[in-house]
Enzyme design. Structure first.
Site, PDB file in Angstrom:
ATOM      1  N   ASP A  87       1.009  -1.242   0.168  1.00  0.00           N
ATOM      2  CA  ASP A  87      -0.100  -0.052   0.099  1.00  0.00           C
ATOM      3  C   ASP A  87       0.870   1.316  -0.048  1.00  0.00           C
ATOM      4  OD1 ASP A  87      -2.011   1.810   0.285  1.00  0.00           O
ATOM      5  OD2 ASP A  87      -2.201   1.442   2.560  1.00  0.00           O
ATOM      6  N   ASP A 142      -1.853   5.875  -5.166  1.00  0.00           N
ATOM      7  CA  ASP A 142      -2.214   4.968  -3.819  1.00  0.00           C
ATOM      8  C   ASP A 142      -2.449   3.528  -4.526  1.00  0.00           C
ATOM      9  OD1 ASP A 142      -3.118   3.703  -1.669  1.00  0.00           O
ATOM     10  OD2 ASP A 142      -4.512   5.119  -1.050  1.00  0.00           O
TER      11      ASP A 142
END
Ligand SMILES: *[C@@H]1O[C@H](CO)[C@@H](O)[C@H](O)[C@H]1NC(C)=O
Ligand SMILES: *[C@@H]1O[C@H](CO)[C@@H](O)[C@H](O)[C@H]1NC(C)=O
Ligand SMILES: *[C@@H]1O[C@H](CO)[C@@H](O)[C@H](O)[C@H]1NC(C)=O
Ligand SMILES: *[C@@H]1O[C@H](CO)[C@@H](O)[C@H](O)[C@H]1NC(C)=O
Ligand SMILES: *[C@@H]1O[C@H](CO)[C@@H](O)[C@H](O)[C@H]1NC(C)=O
Ligand SMILES: *[C@@H]1O[C@H](CO)[C@@H](O)[C@H](O)[C@H]1NC(C)=O
Ligand SMILES: *[C@@H]1O[C@H](CO)[C@@H](O)[C@H](O)[C@H]1NC(C)=O
Ligand SMILES: *[C@@H]1O[C@H](CO)[C@@H](O)[C@H](O)[C@H]1NC(C)=O
Length: 470
Positions: free
Chosen positions: A166, A357
């Site tokens: 992430d 992201d």
């Protein structure tokens, strides 16, 4: 025990003390490690929502809702971390974020920390000498879904985990061996079985606006990603998992954040910064390619995978503020209907910041921006049942409103197969589109876009690179 508080000065000191070693060891990236990624936590072209007999091509409503909630929580939590690490609020944080914990939530949090404060600590045994393992690839399988996961191992001897990679957060979170049944279905980290584990005697609490938590203890241990070892890496061992992390909703053991230290909830250097400090990586960067094609998704540590992209198409954009992978977006447009001119949502004169992201599925922006995007599309409508700000459009016209996003002066197209998240429901002629409102003025650029490019996260030069896929 007390919740972790580490000042930003400490972080800064650590980073200055161990400058990037990239220039010292540039020889060809031969040592770079490829970590195959696969998708998890299905959202796209779902396989649930209709019991044991899923219909392909349907959006997975439950997963999409859970994912959007999780994204929202992640940003609240990391904005809060930024404030506590740096002493100032993040420029993109909405005024209402971070919301103050309610008195009741605070009481519960303290009570649960109290409850765990009697757990025995784990004293460090002698540091076992380890030969560094040969960097290598780990095999990959494709699942439908939206989170990009891969394997890591922790401790000595190694304990294996799957984690979401992430870039929108900066901490490692794993279920602890002492976690209650909220961690069932996941591999658990057992520090007592690792000769290199050190109990840092600090608790952490990933507490979000709604009071849900992952509570746990901080350890330091050696983390292996592919063949690279991050020595004495801080990680969180959760003693409870909140609903969002529980199996089977979340079918991955934990999380591994690839953002900057400023958004570390633990206030500790993230794993990639540790690898740089250790001099473990040939270059202070990593490259990511995400693909719905089986076997084509990977995280390349310490180099870019030049076979995956068209090198002459690479553009770099400086990180505007090191915290998230935040850069300036030069444009977001879609074709006009009926041969009218492009619909311009953002351009170089209208200011737009973008956060890159890998842990977010959609492109998320403000309700106003999304409204502008879909305003003139016949049949476009909000689908509140799928989550705040989610839009659907007629499946047969989704291909004519695909976004093009410009970074560093170069436009990158989003394909129909990545923009279309699937039919809204069984008999619906509408499909869920990959750009959603429900956020703020800035853009969270998730997998809907990232699957169309090769992305370089260049820590050493504080910039993001995008290239067209080979
Ligand atoms: C951990 O993963 C490695 C690499 O895939 C494998 O060789 C090893 O057997 C695994 N260990 C355990 C305890 O499952
Ligand atoms: C796990 O522990 C937490 C914290 O004490 C508690 O709130 C929760 O109810 C427990 N869950 C189960 C299933 O035991
Ligand atoms: C944590 O506490 C234990 C027991 O008091 C102690 O032995 C250990 O040194 C402490 N660890 C750190 C990192 O301070
Ligand atoms: C890791 O931690 C151990 C125990 O605290 C220490 O002896 C060792 O020197 C540390 N190694 C590095 C590379 O920081
Ligand atoms: C690679 O990218 C450059 C610049 O965008 C372009 O001119 C060239 O045609 C591309 N090459 C291939 C093989 O696609
Ligand atoms: C495009 O043409 C269709 C059919 O003539 C019409 O219904 C629609 O309103 C037009 N859309 C725009 C944006 O002009
Ligand atoms: C850029 O966007 C702004 C605001 O949406 C708009 O007013 C302006 O005309 C646009 N400029 C160009 C060159 O498209
Ligand atoms: C979809 O249509 C079929 C056949 O017309 C019907 O049996 C089914 O109940 C419908 N499903 C939904 C969710 O409306």
């Amino acid at each position: 025990m007390h919740p972790t508080t580490v000042s930003f000065a400490t972080l800064l000191f650590t980073l200055i003390l161990f400058p990037s070693l990239s220039s010292a060891n540039l020889d060809s990236g031969k040592n770079a490690v490829r970590v195959p990624l696969k998708r998890s936590w299905p959202v796209t072209h779902g396989s649930s929502g209709s019991g044991d007999n899923p219909t392909p091509g349907l959006v997975n409503a439950r997963s999409l809702r859970a994912h959007l909630k999780w994204t929202d929580k992640k940003y609240r939590s990391t904005f809060t971390a930024y404030q506590s690490n740096t002493g100032s609020s993040h420029p993109l944080a909405p005024p209402s974020v971070p919301p103050r914990r309610s008195r009741e939530a605070e009481r519960k949090r303290r009570a649960s920390l109290e409850e765990y404060s009697n757990l025995p600590g784990f004293a460090r045994e002698s540091v076992a000498a380890r030969s560094s393992s040969v960097p290598g690839a780990i095999s990959l399988a494709e699942e439908n879904g939206d989170m990009w996961i891969g394997a890591i191992s922790v401790g000595s001897p190694p304990q294996n985990f799957t984690v979401v990679f992430d870039t929108g957060s900066s901490d490692i979170l794993l279920p602890s061996a002492s976690c209650n049944s909220t961690c069932d279905g996941h591999n658990r980290y057992d520090p007592s079985q690792s000769t290199t584990s050190v109990n840092l005697n600090q608790t952490f609490s990933l507490t979000y606006g709604d009071g849900s938590t992952a509570v746990g203890e901080l350890y330091s241990d050696d983390v292996l990603i592919g063949g690279y070892e991050a020595v004495n890496q801080t990680l969180g061992a959760a003693l409870t998992y909140s609903a969002n992390f529980q199996a089977p909703t979340f079918n991955t053991d934990g999380l591994l954040g690839l953002g900057f230290p400023q958004i570390s909830v633990y206030g500790q250097p993230p794993v990639f910064q540790t690898l740089i400090s250790d001099g473990a990586v040939p270059e202070s960067l990593f490259g990511i390619t995400l693909s719905s094609v089986s076997g084509k998704s990977e995280l390349m540590i310490g180099a870019t995978d030049t076979e995956m992209y068209n090198q002459s198409s690479m553009v770099y954009v400086s990180v505007s503020l090191a915290a998230y992978w935040q850069i300036r977006m030069d444009g977001l447009t879609r074709p006009g209907l009926n041969n009218s001119g492009d619909v311009v949502i953002a351009n170089t004169t209208s200011y737009a910041e973008a956060i890159i992201d890998t842990g977010t599925t959609l492109i998320v922006t403000s309700d106003d921006n999304a409204q502008k995007y879909y305003a003139d599309v016949p049949g476009a409508e909000l689908v509140p049942s799928l989550g705040s700000g989610v839009w659907s459009v007629p499946c047969d016209s989704i291909g004519s409103i695909l976004p093009s996003i410009t970074f560093g002066g170069q436009a990158f197209a989003v394909s129909s197969s990545t923009f279309n998240l699937g039919q809204v429901s069984d008999n619906s002629t509408n499909c869920v589109a990959g750009l959603a409102g429900g956020g703020s003025d800035y853009y969270i650029i998730g997998d809907v876009f990232l699957q169309n490019v090769y992305t370089v996260f260049d820590v050493g030069n504080s910039r993001v690179g995008f290239a067209k896929l080979a």
